[in-house]
Scaffold this motif. Structure first.
Motif, PDB file in Angstrom:
ATOM      1  N   TYR A  56      32.554  46.602  35.816  1.00 52.81           N
ATOM      2  CA  TYR A  56      32.084  45.334  35.265  1.00 52.81           C
ATOM      3  C   TYR A  56      31.027  45.693  34.226  1.00 52.81           C
ATOM      4  CZ  TYR A  56      30.782  40.372  35.196  1.00 52.81           C
ATOM      5  OH  TYR A  56      30.538  39.073  34.826  1.00 52.81           O
ATOM      6  N   SER A  59      30.564  44.048  28.418  1.00 51.58           N
ATOM      7  CA  SER A  59      31.596  43.303  27.692  1.00 51.58           C
ATOM      8  C   SER A  59      32.567  42.583  28.624  1.00 51.58           C
ATOM      9  CB  SER A  59      32.369  44.254  26.773  1.00 51.58           C
ATOM     10  OG  SER A  59      32.949  45.296  27.532  1.00 51.58           O
ATOM     11  N   GLY A  60      32.400  42.739  29.924  1.00 50.22           N
ATOM     12  CA  GLY A  60      33.269  42.080  30.898  1.00 50.22           C
ATOM     13  C   GLY A  60      33.876  43.079  31.867  1.00 50.22           C
ATOM     14  N   ARG A  62      36.524  45.491  32.999  1.00 50.12           N
ATOM     15  CA  ARG A  62      37.492  46.299  32.261  1.00 50.12           C
ATOM     16  C   ARG A  62      38.212  47.242  33.207  1.00 50.12           C
ATOM     17  NH1 ARG A  62      36.608  46.548  26.574  1.00 50.12           N
ATOM     18  NH2 ARG A  62      37.142  48.746  26.573  1.00 50.12           N
ATOM     19  N   SER A  75      41.597  43.931  30.463  1.00 51.07           N
ATOM     20  CA  SER A  75      40.416  43.314  31.057  1.00 51.07           C
ATOM     21  C   SER A  75      40.831  42.350  32.164  1.00 51.07           C
ATOM     22  CB  SER A  75      39.604  42.584  29.992  1.00 51.07           C
ATOM     23  OG  SER A  75      40.392  41.565  29.416  1.00 51.07           O
ATOM     24  N   ASP A  77      39.163  39.030  35.000  1.00 55.15           N
ATOM     25  CA  ASP A  77      38.197  37.967  35.223  1.00 55.15           C
ATOM     26  C   ASP A  77      37.371  38.309  36.465  1.00 55.15           C
ATOM     27  OD1 ASP A  77      37.160  35.483  36.483  1.00 55.15           O
ATOM     28  OD2 ASP A  77      38.119  34.537  34.761  1.00 55.15           O
ATOM     29  N   PRO A  78      36.044  38.421  36.344  1.00 55.78           N
ATOM     30  CA  PRO A  78      35.212  38.795  37.494  1.00 55.78           C
ATOM     31  C   PRO A  78      35.342  37.820  38.668  1.00 55.78           C
ATOM     32  CG  PRO A  78      33.937  38.876  35.471  1.00 55.78           C
ATOM     33  CD  PRO A  78      35.257  38.291  35.131  1.00 55.78           C
ATOM     34  N   ARG A  95      27.228  40.911  37.486  1.00 50.00           N
ATOM     35  CA  ARG A  95      27.253  42.354  37.278  1.00 50.00           C
ATOM     36  C   ARG A  95      26.111  42.988  38.053  1.00 50.00           C
ATOM     37  NH1 ARG A  95      25.924  45.334  31.699  1.00 50.00           N
ATOM     38  NH2 ARG A  95      26.513  47.434  32.307  1.00 50.00           N
TER      39      ARG A  95
END
Length: 107
Positions: A56, A59-60, A62, A75, A77-78, A95
């Protein structure tokens, strides 16, 4: 006689109500559950079959494959990763340290 019967019935009703009045409902707790790169990789693998590790990052979320160097695959979605990784009710995803995924859940 009728008055005694009504008093007895009212007393029994209060005693029965008192029995249930002290039963408390189950308390839910909000808990932060951290997931590391390999756990995130399980989620990544469900989206990208070649991916086996995930981070995480700023930038998101990955997903990567390969050994050294890692190759970016895609990528994710958390929040959906949290939903995938835990059966608890997910409130949010943040994060954590070392690019971990921290899921805030209700237990």
């Amino acid at each position: 006689m009728f008055r005694r019967l009504m008093t007895l019935a009212a007393g029994a009703a209060l005693a029965l109500a008192g029995t249930f009045a002290f039963a408390s409902p189950a308390q839910a707790a909000v808990v932060d559950v951290p997931f590391g790169p390999l756990s995130i990789g399980d989620y990544c693998h469900s989206r990208y079959p070649s991916a086996w590790i995930g981070f995480y990052e700023s930038s998101g979320l990955r997903c990567y494959t390969g050994s050294s160097p890692l190759s970016y695959v895609g990528s994710g979605d958390p929040y959906l990763a949290c939903k995938y990784l835990t059966a608890d009710v997910v409130m949010s995803a943040v994060r954590g340290t070392s690019d971990a995924l921290v899921c805030r859940v209700v237990r």
